[in-house]
Structure formats: structure tokens, C-alpha cells
Design a protein around this motif. Structure first.
Motif, PDB file in Angstrom:
ATOM      1  N   ASN A  29       6.978  13.641  11.510  1.00  0.00           N
ATOM      2  CA  ASN A  29       6.696  12.316  10.946  1.00  0.00           C
ATOM      3  C   ASN A  29       5.199  12.068  10.817  1.00  0.00           C
ATOM      4  OD1 ASN A  29       9.140  11.150  10.390  1.00  0.00           O
ATOM      5  ND2 ASN A  29       9.455  10.471  12.497  1.00  0.00           N
ATOM      6  N   VAL A  32       3.688  14.193   8.036  1.00  0.00           N
ATOM      7  CA  VAL A  32       4.036  13.712   6.698  1.00  0.00           C
ATOM      8  C   VAL A  32       3.243  12.456   6.354  1.00  0.00           C
ATOM      9  CG1 VAL A  32       5.873  12.700   5.283  1.00  0.00           C
ATOM     10  CG2 VAL A  32       6.331  14.733   6.634  1.00  0.00           C
ATOM     11  N   VAL A  36       0.793  12.176   3.202  1.00  0.00           N
ATOM     12  CA  VAL A  36       0.974  11.222   2.100  1.00  0.00           C
ATOM     13  C   VAL A  36      -0.298  10.417   1.892  1.00  0.00           C
ATOM     14  CG1 VAL A  36       2.170   9.102   1.416  1.00  0.00           C
ATOM     15  CG2 VAL A  36       3.470  11.020   2.336  1.00  0.00           C
ATOM     16  N   GLU A  47     -10.638  11.129  -8.874  1.00  0.00           N
ATOM     17  CA  GLU A  47     -10.927  10.367 -10.079  1.00  0.00           C
ATOM     18  C   GLU A  47     -12.393   9.952 -10.107  1.00  0.00           C
ATOM     19  OE1 GLU A  47      -8.815   6.697 -10.587  1.00  0.00           O
ATOM     20  OE2 GLU A  47      -8.186   7.260 -12.588  1.00  0.00           O
TER      21      GLU A  47
ATOM     22  N   VAL B  48      -0.504  -2.613   1.579  1.00  0.00           N
ATOM     23  CA  VAL B  48      -1.511  -1.542   1.630  1.00  0.00           C
ATOM     24  C   VAL B  48      -1.833  -1.061   0.216  1.00  0.00           C
ATOM     25  CG1 VAL B  48      -1.918   0.838   2.325  1.00  0.00           C
ATOM     26  CG2 VAL B  48      -1.009  -0.796   3.974  1.00  0.00           C
ATOM     27  N   ILE B  59      -5.525   4.351  -9.951  1.00  0.00           N
ATOM     28  CA  ILE B  59      -5.563   5.700  -9.413  1.00  0.00           C
ATOM     29  C   ILE B  59      -4.936   6.626 -10.435  1.00  0.00           C
ATOM     30  CG2 ILE B  59      -4.957   7.193  -7.484  1.00  0.00           C
ATOM     31  CD1 ILE B  59      -4.361   4.712  -5.839  1.00  0.00           C
ATOM     32  N   ARG B  60      -5.706   7.588 -10.913  1.00  0.00           N
ATOM     33  CA  ARG B  60      -5.224   8.510 -11.943  1.00  0.00           C
ATOM     34  C   ARG B  60      -4.497   7.784 -13.069  1.00  0.00           C
ATOM     35  NH1 ARG B  60      -3.003  13.855  -9.079  1.00  0.00           N
ATOM     36  NH2 ARG B  60      -4.970  14.531  -8.213  1.00  0.00           N
ATOM     37  N   GLY B  61      -5.074   6.711 -13.505  1.00  0.00           N
ATOM     38  CA  GLY B  61      -4.496   5.989 -14.636  1.00  0.00           C
ATOM     39  C   GLY B  61      -3.377   5.044 -14.282  1.00  0.00           C
ATOM     40  N   ASN B 184      18.821  11.832  13.829  1.00  0.00           N
ATOM     41  CA  ASN B 184      17.370  12.043  13.799  1.00  0.00           C
ATOM     42  C   ASN B 184      16.931  12.883  12.614  1.00  0.00           C
ATOM     43  OD1 ASN B 184      16.794  10.663  16.164  1.00  0.00           O
ATOM     44  ND2 ASN B 184      17.491  12.410  17.376  1.00  0.00           N
ATOM     45  N   LEU B 188      14.628  11.691   9.579  1.00  0.00           N
ATOM     46  CA  LEU B 188      13.415  12.463   9.333  1.00  0.00           C
ATOM     47  C   LEU B 188      13.309  12.833   7.869  1.00  0.00           C
ATOM     48  CD1 LEU B 188      11.176  14.032  10.921  1.00  0.00           C
ATOM     49  CD2 LEU B 188      12.636  16.007  10.661  1.00  0.00           C
ATOM     50  N   ASN B 192      11.135  10.146   5.328  1.00  0.00           N
ATOM     51  CA  ASN B 192       9.888  10.777   4.911  1.00  0.00           C
ATOM     52  C   ASN B 192       9.865  11.030   3.411  1.00  0.00           C
ATOM     53  OD1 ASN B 192       8.190  10.916   7.212  1.00  0.00           O
ATOM     54  ND2 ASN B 192       9.574  12.420   8.077  1.00  0.00           N
ATOM     55  N   ARG B 195       9.072   7.800   1.880  1.00  0.00           N
ATOM     56  CA  ARG B 195       7.647   7.481   1.994  1.00  0.00           C
ATOM     57  C   ARG B 195       6.839   8.200   0.923  1.00  0.00           C
ATOM     58  NH1 ARG B 195       7.543   8.439   8.230  1.00  0.00           N
ATOM     59  NH2 ARG B 195       8.247   6.385   8.864  1.00  0.00           N
ATOM     60  N   ILE B 196       7.133   9.483   0.751  1.00  0.00           N
ATOM     61  CA  ILE B 196       6.408  10.263  -0.247  1.00  0.00           C
ATOM     62  C   ILE B 196       6.654   9.678  -1.627  1.00  0.00           C
ATOM     63  CG2 ILE B 196       6.185  12.537  -1.311  1.00  0.00           C
ATOM     64  CD1 ILE B 196       6.967  13.760   1.380  1.00  0.00           C
ATOM     65  N   TYR B 199       4.614   6.710  -3.869  1.00  0.00           N
ATOM     66  CA  TYR B 199       3.505   6.885  -4.804  1.00  0.00           C
ATOM     67  C   TYR B 199       3.900   7.884  -5.892  1.00  0.00           C
ATOM     68  CZ  TYR B 199       0.452   4.179  -1.791  1.00  0.00           C
ATOM     69  OH  TYR B 199      -0.109   3.155  -1.085  1.00  0.00           O
ATOM     70  N   PHE B 203       0.703  12.732  -7.817  1.00  0.00           N
ATOM     71  CA  PHE B 203      -0.402  12.725  -6.856  1.00  0.00           C
ATOM     72  C   PHE B 203      -0.301  13.902  -5.892  1.00  0.00           C
ATOM     73  CE2 PHE B 203      -1.641   7.931  -6.659  1.00  0.00           C
ATOM     74  CZ  PHE B 203      -1.714   7.918  -8.028  1.00  0.00           C
ATOM     75  N   TYR B 204       0.873  14.524  -5.827  1.00  0.00           N
ATOM     76  CA  TYR B 204       1.116  15.492  -4.768  1.00  0.00           C
ATOM     77  C   TYR B 204       1.014  16.927  -5.250  1.00  0.00           C
ATOM     78  CZ  TYR B 204       2.962  11.363  -2.448  1.00  0.00           C
ATOM     79  OH  TYR B 204       3.107  10.112  -1.897  1.00  0.00           O
ATOM     80  N   PRO B 205       0.811  17.861  -4.300  1.00  0.00           N
ATOM     81  CA  PRO B 205       0.814  19.277  -4.650  1.00  0.00           C
ATOM     82  C   PRO B 205       2.166  19.704  -5.230  1.00  0.00           C
ATOM     83  CG  PRO B 205       0.123  18.954  -2.359  1.00  0.00           C
ATOM     84  CD  PRO B 205       0.523  17.630  -2.883  1.00  0.00           C
ATOM     85  N   ILE B 208       5.392  19.929  -3.075  1.00  0.00           N
ATOM     86  CA  ILE B 208       6.067  18.671  -2.743  1.00  0.00           C
ATOM     87  C   ILE B 208       6.828  18.142  -3.958  1.00  0.00           C
ATOM     88  CG2 ILE B 208       5.689  16.277  -2.010  1.00  0.00           C
ATOM     89  CD1 ILE B 208       5.152  18.080   0.234  1.00  0.00           C
TER      90      ILE B 208
END
Lengths: 263, 274
Positions: A29, A32, A36, A47, B48, B59-61, B184, B188, B192, B195-196, B199, B203-205, B208
Motif C-alpha cells: 500500500n 503504491v 501514484v 511539463e 488534493v 497537467i499534461r493538458g 486483505n 489491496l 490500489n 487509487r491509480i 488520475y 501519467f503512468y509508466p 501500469i
């Protein structure tokens, strides 16, 4: 007498170890979440064309430290609540131990577990994955340790207020969750203060939340001038004392209430 | 299940919902506080995101409204998920407490009972309000023309996203048949991934991105539907934009087959108190 409390801490450490899948989950957790957040900030700085700059490295370190502290700062929020609801609290009070010290040693046992089996693995992974910056200097690192411990105590005493309130409310899930949300947003845990709207920063500094994450991390990064470090530490210590005092009053009320209720 | 008419099933479903509603209203204050708490917890991510974009503007357009529109899918589909499929979410517990044995003795389809027996109104409201607030504030300012095609697409995407999440939970429920505590592991993987997915996928590799398309297809819950409306990043295959309902249906079907296999090999935990 201290031996009893050490035993409590040990017990709580062992209780935590039983759930093996839990501690793997905790580490993953944390990783990750760090991942992120860093991906988002990377997108921002890419940018702006300053991914190689100091600013980004400081920010990445901030994020890593914040989430490492977060894995460390997890406490058993329902320890007292469960005891209040099933009535075991009355037999705990009969024992020749200080109940609050008992709760504290239990929490410290959890802290030891989280330090060794959650934070350290996450720290080692982070060093390889996220290019953590070293502390600004050895002195700063020592200040950081003191400040992180004070931060932990601020959070503990704040949490204790919520925990004791279970004597009146019996169910504290909503209070705990709202408190967590406030801590996450107002402590700088998720977004450093320097990115907050300027009007808010001063107010945030006045609240106890800043002492939990923002102060220790900024000290680690060398962002606090040396003559202001002491002020920062004192502010943390004052919050520990204030929250402890409020907790003391609440605790007196709670134990009186229990007697009235007849256990 | 054949012996029951559609009508009687509906009536029964309504009675179940009624019971759930009564259960929720029994502790009005406590339940409303929990809904409020869930709302606050879920708003953290929103605030946030808002604060970051207040500072950096895009962010990136991706601009603030577009990001929040992307985010709103997660809340609305999760809210629908706990409204319709809370029984699947709590299936783990049902097996471990032995409550599942009770369902086996009744002359009704198992999946029907699981789905209708439980509705989590509190979580529905907590997540739903966040989703609606985000949707109302963004859907009309990101240049979407709400004609009937787009509206239909939106509804289908939302249902697809709901079913994708239900499938993921049902998959973990399958493992609880073989006496593994999966709560659990599931949390997990699920939370998670969620969460990813908050966005944009771009934005991610690449690793992912692949993970969220092919393994835990969360990108079909919010990224590709949002992409259909906003057309932000050009690096993904166009076809993905239309696949959400298909992915949902297919995934649910496959997991359902596995689940049926599990039911057949089910031996009780012997925990049942009834």
C-alpha cells in the motif's frame, strides 16, 4: 512496574505479527501510494521541463517521507472502543495498572512492529525506486528524529481524545474517519504546505496538524532555518501538552461516567 | 429459479430492499454520520487534486474540470456498485460466518439472494454525493454535448463500470470457497487500482497502463469513458473507448462461471449459528 508495560508492548507487537498478509499489504500500500503521487508530480514537472531540478527531488523526497511516516503512524483506533462496548474496560480498570499507560504501551508495541516490518522494508524499496534524498545534514537528521517522535505524540494524544469519546458514543467510526480526513488534509501529509493557497498557510501553522507531518519533514529537507527549528519543536511539545491535558480531563469524565453507569 | 415468475422475484426484491432500508433507518443519526464520514474521506482525493491544479492550472493538458470529471466516474460507479451489489462485496464474510449456508437451503437462485439480500445505503450516499457533486460541477463545462447518443453512452459506461467492479469483487469471493481469507488481498488489489485510476492513465509508466487495461481493467471504469468525451490523449487504441460495457459483461460472465464452480465444491466452514 515498568516490566508490565513492556510486556503489554511486546504482546501488541506479537499480535500484529500474526497477520502476515497484513504486513505485506501494508508495505505494498505504501509503495503504491508513493508511486501514484510521484507519477502525478512527475507529470507536472515534466511539463514545466524541470524534472532534473532540485525542486522535483525535494518534492519526491517529501512524498516518500510523508508516506513512510504514515505507515509508521497507524494506530489501533478501536482498541478502547471495543473494550467499552464489550465491557472489558471495567475489569481493566480494576487491575493495578494505569489504564492510559496500558493503552500507550500497547500503541508503542504496534509502533515497534510498524517500524521494523512496515516502514523499514518500504524505506529500503523507496531508496531503490524513488531516489530518496539524504537528510540535509546529520544535525538536521537528529532534529528530524526528535521532531518525528513529537509528531507521533501529537497524533497519539489527538487520537486519544477520539478514543475516549467512545465512552459516550460507543461507535466512533465516523469520528475517527473524519479526524483522519482532517489530519490528512491539514497536516501536509498529502500536499506540502508550500503548494497551499497563501492565505491558508498561516492558519494551518496555528493548528496542531502541522506538527504531525509538515514540521518533521521540512526539518529533514533543511527547509527550516536553524533558528526556527527550536520554535518548531517547542510548538510541537506545546501541542503534546495541550492535547494531553484535554485528554486528561476527558478521561476523568469518562471514568466517572463508567462508575455512574455501574460498569 | 424457474418456478418463480419475474413478478414474484421483483416483489421479493422490493421486500428485501424495504428491510434494508428499515435497517438503515433504525440508527438514523449513526448512519448519517457514517455517510458524512465516508463523504469526507472520499473528498480528500478531490481536494488534493483541486489544490494541485489551483497551483499548476493543468497537467499534461488536463484541466481541473476534466480531471474531476474523470474522477467522478469512480464515485458514481462505486456508489451504484454498493447499491446493487453490496452482497457480492460482503460475500467473503457471508462464507466465513456460515450465513451462506442459509442461502443454500432456500428455493431461490443463489446469486439473486446474494444481490438482493444486502444494500449498503450508507456507502451509496457517501460515495454517491461526491460523485454527483463532481458530475454537476464538471459535466457541463468540459464541452460535452449531452445529446441522446452521448447520454446513452454515459449510462452504458456507468453500468459497465459498475459491473467491472462487481466482477472484481466476485472474483475474490470465488477464492473464499477454497477457505482462503481473501479480504486483505482483495482490498489491496481493488483499492490500489482505484487509487491509480484516479488520475489519467497516460501519467503512468507503460507497465501500469497495461496492468490497468488487461489485468485489473479499472481503466474501463473511468479513463476510457472520460476519454470518449474529452479526447485528451491520443496514445491508446480508439476501440478501447467503446469497450466498457463489453469488458463488464464478459468479465462478469467468466467470473460467474468460476463462481458456480466454486459453489459446487463448497463445503461449509461449520460456523453457522442458525
Amino acid at each position: 512496574m515498568t516490566r508490565a508495560y513492556l510486556e503489554f508492548a511486546k504482546k501488541s507487537f506479537q499480535n500484529n505479527i500474526v497477520y502476515r498478509s497484513e504486513y505485506v499489504a501494508g508495505v505494498i500500500n505504501a509503495i503504491v501510494m508513493i508511486f501514484v503521487n510521484i507519477a502525478i508530480w512527475k507529470a507536472i514537472y515534466e511539463e514545466e521541463g524541470s524534472l532534473e531540478g532540485v525542486q522535483f527531488k525535494i518534492l519526491a523526497t517529501y512524498i516518500v517521507l510523508s508516506f513512510l511516516l504514515q505507515t509508521l503512524y497507524v494506530m489501533d483506533e478501536y482498541f478502547i472502543e471495543v473494550k467499552v462496548r464489550n465491557g472489558l474496560v471495567s475489569s481493566d480498570l480494576l487491575k493495578p495498572i494505569g489504564f492510559r499507560l496500558y493503552v500507550f504501551s500497547y500503541t508503542v508495541g504496534t509502533l515497534a512492529f510498524r517500524f521494523l516490518l512496515q516502514m523499514l522494508p518500504a524505506l529500503i524499496l523507496s531508496i531503490f525506486l524513488f531516489h530518496l534524498l539524504f537528510p540535509f545534514s546529520t544535525v538536521m537528521f537528529l532534529y528530524f528524529l526528535v521532531s518525528a517522535i513529537l509528531g507521533y505524540l501529537v497524533l497519539y494524544n489527538l487520537n486519544f481524545l477520539i478514543w475516549v469519546s467512545s465512552f459516550w458514543f460507543y461507535w466512533t467510526f465516523s469520528l475517527v474517519t473524519i479526524k483522519d480526513a482532517a489530519v490528512m488534509l491539514l497536516s501536509g501529509a498529502l500536499i506540502p504546505f508550500w503548494f497551499m493557497p497563501e492565505g491558508m498557510i498561516d492558519t494551518l501553522q496555528l493548528l496542531p496538524f502541522a506538527s504531525i507531518y509538515s514540521t518533521p519533514i521540512q526539518i529533514y529537507l533543511g527547509m527550516v532555518p536553524e533558528d526556527e527549528i527550536l520554535t518548531g519543536l517547542i510548538r510541537q511539545a506545546v501541542w503534546v501538552l495541550v492535547l494531553y491535558a484535554v485528554g486528561h480531563v476527558l478521561w476523568k469524565g469518562a471514568s466517572r461516567k463508567l462508575v455512574v453507569q455501574g460498569g | 429459479m424457474g418456478k418463480h415468475s419475474m413478478r414474484s422475484l421483483f416483489v421479493l426484491f422490493f421486500k428485501y430492499s424495504n428491510m434494508n432500508l428499515k435497517l438503515a433507518l433504525e440508527y438514523k443519526l449513526n448512519r448519517s454520520l457514517i455517510a458524512l464520514a465516508i463523504f469526507c474521506r472520499e473528498m480528500i482525493g478531490v481536494v488534493v487534486m483541486f489544490l494541485i491544479l489551483l497551483r499548476f492550472l493543468h497537467i499534461r493538458g488536463w484541466e481541473i474540470h476534466e480531471m474531476l470529471f474523470l474522477y467522478s466516474f469512480l464515485f458514481l460507479s462505486y456508489s451504484l456498485f454498493v447499491l446493487l451489489f453490496a452482497g457480492i462485496r460482503d460475500f467473503d464474510n457471508m462464507v466465513h460466518s456460515g450465513d451462506f449456508d442459509r442461502l443454500l437451503t432456500r428455493p431461490l437462485g443463489l446469486m439473486y439472494q446474494i444481490i438482493s439480500a444486502r444494500i449498503d445505503f450508507t456507502a451509496t450516499i457517501g460515495h454517491g454525493v461526491v460523485g454527483i457533486v463532481l458530475f454537476m460541477n464538471t459535466a457541463f463545462s468540459v464541452g460535452i454535448e449531452w445529446n441522446w447518443q452521448n447520454s446513452l453512452y454515459y449510462v452504458l459506461a456507468l453500468i459497465g463500470g459498475t459491473i467491472i467492479q462487481a466482477s472484481l469483487f466476485l472474483l475474490s469471493a470465488c477464492f473464499s470457497f477454497w477457505a482462503v481469507k481473501t479480504e486483505n488481498l482483495r482490498n489491496l488489489i481493488f483499492f490500489n487500482a482505484r487509487r491509480i485510476a484516479g488520475y489519467p492513465l497516460s501519467f503512468y509508466p507503460v507497465f501500469i497502463q497495461k496492468l490497468l487495461i488487461f489485468v485489473i481493467p479499472f481503466s474501463f471504469v473511468n479513463y476510457f469513458p472520460a476519454q470518449y468525451f474529452l479526447r485528451k490523449d491520443g496514445s491508446f487504441w480508439e476501440g478501447y473507448l467503446y469497450l466498457t460495457p463489453v469488458v463488464g459483461a464478459l468479465l462478469f460472465y467468466l467470473v460467474f462461471l468460476l463462481w458456480k464452480l466454486g459453489v459446487r465444491s463448497y463445503t461449509s466452514t461449520g460456523n453457522s449459528v442458525y
